[in-house]
Scaffold this motif. Structure first.
Motif, short mmCIF file in Angstrom:
data_model
loop_
_atom_site.label_atom_id
_atom_site.label_comp_id
_atom_site.label_asym_id
_atom_site.label_seq_id
_atom_site.Cartn_x
_atom_site.Cartn_y
_atom_site.Cartn_z
N MET A 1 0.82 -1.19 0.00
CA MET A 1 0.00 0.00 0.00
C MET A 1 0.87 1.27 0.00
N ILE A 2 1.93 1.25 0.80
CA ILE A 2 2.81 2.42 0.86
C ILE A 2 3.53 2.62 -0.47
N ARG B 1 4.54 9.66 -9.72
CA ARG B 1 4.03 9.76 -11.09
C ARG B 1 3.36 11.12 -11.32
N HIS B 2 2.55 11.58 -10.38
CA HIS B 2 1.84 12.83 -10.58
C HIS B 2 2.68 14.05 -10.19
N GLY B 3 3.51 13.91 -9.19
CA GLY B 3 4.37 15.02 -8.78
C GLY B 3 5.47 15.31 -9.77
N ARG C 1 3.40 5.86 -2.86
CA ARG C 1 4.62 6.53 -3.28
C ARG C 1 4.69 6.65 -4.80
N HIS C 2 4.35 5.57 -5.50
CA HIS C 2 4.36 5.60 -6.97
C HIS C 2 3.33 6.59 -7.51
#
Length: 73
Positions: free
Chosen positions: A1-2, A11-13, A6-7
């Motif tokens: 889940m973590i 991916r969006h950041g 993080r992904h």
């Protein structure tokens, strides 16, 4: 889940930096490094301002003598 969380943020950041780099015609790594350096500079300026203000207040207290009571006038 973590790792999924993080992904998602990576991916969006990182997409923001990549898109900004495409608009400016730069490499995305340079844009990311710029944001990292700016964050350190702004945190350092705030801390430096805090220390300067503390020094000025301390200096003002040393120059201007404090009276112990009202009857010292």
């Amino acid at each position: 889940m973590i790792t999924e969380l993080r992904h998602f943020f990576e991916r969006h950041g990182f997409y923001v930096c990549s898109r900004l780099a495409d608009k400016l015609g730069m490499r995305a790594t340079n844009v990311r490094l710029f944001f990292i350096y700016i964050s350190f500079v702004t945190a350092g300026l705030g801390f430096g301002l805090y220390l300067t203000m503390a020094f000025v207040i301390r200096l003002k207290d040393l120059i201007r003598g404090k009276r112990s009571s009202v009857f010292d006038l």
